[in-house]
Structure formats: structure tokens, C-alpha cells
Design a protein around this motif. Structure first.
Motif, PDB file in Angstrom:
ATOM      1  N   VAL A 111     -13.383  21.254 -27.189  1.00 24.93           N
ATOM      2  CA  VAL A 111     -14.536  21.400 -28.298  1.00 24.93           C
ATOM      3  C   VAL A 111     -15.640  21.793 -27.386  1.00 24.93           C
ATOM      4  O   VAL A 111     -16.185  21.399 -26.710  1.00 24.93           O
ATOM      5  CB  VAL A 111     -14.599  19.988 -28.847  1.00 24.93           C
ATOM      6  CG1 VAL A 111     -15.884  19.897 -29.830  1.00 24.93           C
ATOM      7  CG2 VAL A 111     -13.259  19.362 -29.355  1.00 24.93           C
ATOM      8  N   THR A 113     -19.116  21.736 -26.632  1.00 21.94           N
ATOM      9  CA  THR A 113     -20.288  20.762 -26.952  1.00 21.94           C
ATOM     10  C   THR A 113     -21.556  21.010 -26.766  1.00 21.94           C
ATOM     11  O   THR A 113     -22.641  20.348 -27.585  1.00 21.94           O
ATOM     12  CB  THR A 113     -19.896  19.153 -26.175  1.00 21.94           C
ATOM     13  OG1 THR A 113     -19.879  19.807 -24.794  1.00 21.94           O
ATOM     14  CG2 THR A 113     -18.238  18.843 -26.435  1.00 21.94           C
ATOM     15  N   PRO A 240      -9.647  22.118 -37.114  1.00 25.62           N
ATOM     16  CA  PRO A 240     -10.675  22.552 -36.345  1.00 25.62           C
ATOM     17  C   PRO A 240     -10.346  23.458 -35.324  1.00 25.62           C
ATOM     18  O   PRO A 240      -8.986  23.496 -34.950  1.00 25.62           O
ATOM     19  CB  PRO A 240     -10.901  21.230 -35.658  1.00 25.62           C
ATOM     20  CG  PRO A 240     -10.679  19.956 -36.475  1.00 25.62           C
ATOM     21  CD  PRO A 240      -9.315  20.463 -37.142  1.00 25.62           C
ATOM     22  N   THR A 242      -9.858  25.034 -31.925  1.00 24.81           N
ATOM     23  CA  THR A 242      -9.816  24.569 -30.382  1.00 24.81           C
ATOM     24  C   THR A 242      -9.769  25.631 -29.447  1.00 24.81           C
ATOM     25  O   THR A 242      -9.937  26.679 -29.829  1.00 24.81           O
ATOM     26  CB  THR A 242      -8.827  23.543 -30.366  1.00 24.81           C
ATOM     27  OG1 THR A 242      -7.569  24.332 -30.381  1.00 24.81           O
ATOM     28  CG2 THR A 242      -8.896  22.374 -31.381  1.00 24.81           C
TER      29      THR A 242
END
Length: 265
Positions: A111, A113, A240, A242
């Protein structure tokens, strides 16, 4: 990862790389070469990559580093790494259209971040704070001095009048057909990862991408959008998006502000 060290460094390296890029951009002429996939690369890409890579490796020698311009790094494997596109939007750069960015991001457990997106020709810099929230820095941008930073946050979409942003250089009929499923109030084009940032600031609600991208193209913008409350999902199943995929290639995706009623492809 020490975010308090990482984020000021990312910002500093992005601005310094932007300065090198602009020196070349404002010159009378510069060399444009072709990579093995026929995409363009300039001396600005290479100079910015060398600067950013050296800075990140010196500070974080034990963290995996992937950069667009270093093919050997594309064989690396892991789900936590630093990832760099030193000049995203080379076509915009070559044609002197200004919509190019410096992208530096941290991916953790697949992910994005933390990230910095800097558009030196436009004087816009977006970044996540050490705590994870996203800001835009305004005013005169200097590597050594942090200026005024204002929080950015996605808008509240009106599904009867959406603001849509799409690629400037990679628009196609499939993208237009998909956008046609929505009630669109206005539509704008932008190059590079600026499209994520326009959703992050509420200047747009939706950015669909039905075309080839690599993780270094999207990670920093993805991090900025996530830090502003936005989401990035796969086009096919809305799961999501990835990172750390083999070859670092992305599927088609949709970046959006929560509240947009996503349509099937």
C-alpha cells in the motif's frame, strides 16, 4: 520506517530534482532518446533519477528502491519499498506543456502510505505529512526551507454533476465510453500524477485510467490521494489497487472521492 526523517527528505529531493529538470526544460534544446519500449527519456529524467536515488540510498540503505530509470531495480521483489519516477510525463516535458511531475513514494505491505508529487513547471507540491495526512505547499518552494502548507481533502461528490479528470496524452475511446456512464458537470485533462492530486484537492471527483501505467507512475499520487481521504481501486472488480506486483505493472484503475457511485466497466 522513520517518517519524520523520510518525508522532509522526500520533499527536499523532489524540489532539488525539479530544479535540475527546469534547468534542462528552459534550455534552448535537449536530447530525447528512446528506451527499449519506445517511450522517451531525456537527460532531465536521468539527472533527476541520479539525484533522488543517491539521496534515498544514503538515508535508507536497507530499504528496497525501485526507480523507472534503473532497469535492474525492476527485478526486485518485495511488498515494502521506496519507488521513484523522477520525471513522470516525459511527453509533456518534451512538448513543453508543463504537466510533468517528480514522484517519490513509500509502499508498505503493498500500500502506498507516504509520497511527494512535485510539478516544478506549475509550482505545485503535494505531499503526505509524517502522520499520513496530505498537504499542498504554496509560495516559493525551496529545498531547505518548508513554506506554508495547507491540508487537502477530497470533495463531496454530487453524482448528478461530477467533475472528471482524464489523461492529456493517453485518452482513448474506451475511456470516453466509461466516462459517458456518469453524469458529468465538467471535465478537465491533466498530465502525469497531477490527476490524483486534483482529486485529492477536490478539484475533481473521478479519474479513471483505462491504459497502461506502472507502479512508479501512480504510487506517489495514490499516497497523496489516500492521505486526503480518496481511494484507488482496480477497474475490473473495484478491489483496492495493490503494489509490489511482478514487473510493477498496474491493471486499469479508478481513483475517486468516496461518495462517487462507481459504474461497472
Amino acid at each position: 520506517m522513520n517518517y519524520e526523517t523520510l518525508m522532509p527528505l522526500m520533499r527536499k529531493l523532489a524540489i532539488e530534482a525539479g530544479e535540475k529538470i527546469m534547468e534542462i526544460y528552459e534550455a534552448d534544446d535537449f536530447e530525447v532518446k528512446s528506451k527499449s519500449d519506445d517511450s522517451p527519456v531525456t537527460e532531465a529524467d536521468e539527472a533527476a533519477d541520479a539525484l533522488i536515488s543517491a539521496g534515498l540510498r544514503a538515508a535508507f540503505p536497507d530499504v528496497m528502491l525501485v526507480t523507472e530509470e534503473q532497469a535492474a531495480s525492476h527485478a526486485a521483489r518485495g511488498d515494502t519499498f521506496l519507488i521513484v519516477d523522477p520525471l513522470d510525463g516525459t511527453k509533456e516535458f518534451v512538448h513543453r506543456r508543463g504537466d510533468f511531475t517528480v514522484n517519490i513514494a513509500l509502499v508498505e505491505a503493498g500500500v502506498p502510505t507516504r509520497g511527494v508529487v512535485y510539478a516544478p513547471a506549475k509550482g505545485r507540491l503535494f505531499m503526505t505529512q509524517p502522520e499520513g495526512e496530505s498537504v499542498e505547499e504554496t509560495g516559493d518552494l525551496a529545498a531547505e526551507t518548508i513554506g506554508a502548507q495547507k491540508p487537502v481533502c477530497v470533495g463531496s461528490p454530487d453524482n448528478s454533476a461530477l467533475m472528471v479528470v482524464a489523461s492529456k496524452s493517453h485518452r482513448d475511446q474506451a475511456t470516453d465510453d466509461y466516462i459517458g456512464k456518469y453524469n458529468v458537470k465538467d471535465m478537465t485533462s491533466a498530465g502525469s500524477s497531477l490527476k490524483f492530486c486534483l482529486v485529492a484537492t477536490g478539484e475533481a471527483d473521478l479519474y479513471p485510467r483505462l491504459g497502461r501505467t506502472m507502479e512508479w507512475d501512480t504510487a506517489a499520487g495514490h499516497a497523496v490521494l489516500a492521505g486526503a481521504g480518496g481511494k484507488v481501486v482496480r477497474f475490473d472488480d473495484h478491489s483496492p489497487l495493490t503494489y509490489g506486483k511482478e514487473g510493477f505493472a498496474n491493471p486499469f484503475f479508478i481513483a475517486y472521492a468516496p461518495g462517487v457511485e462507481l459504474k461497472a466497466g
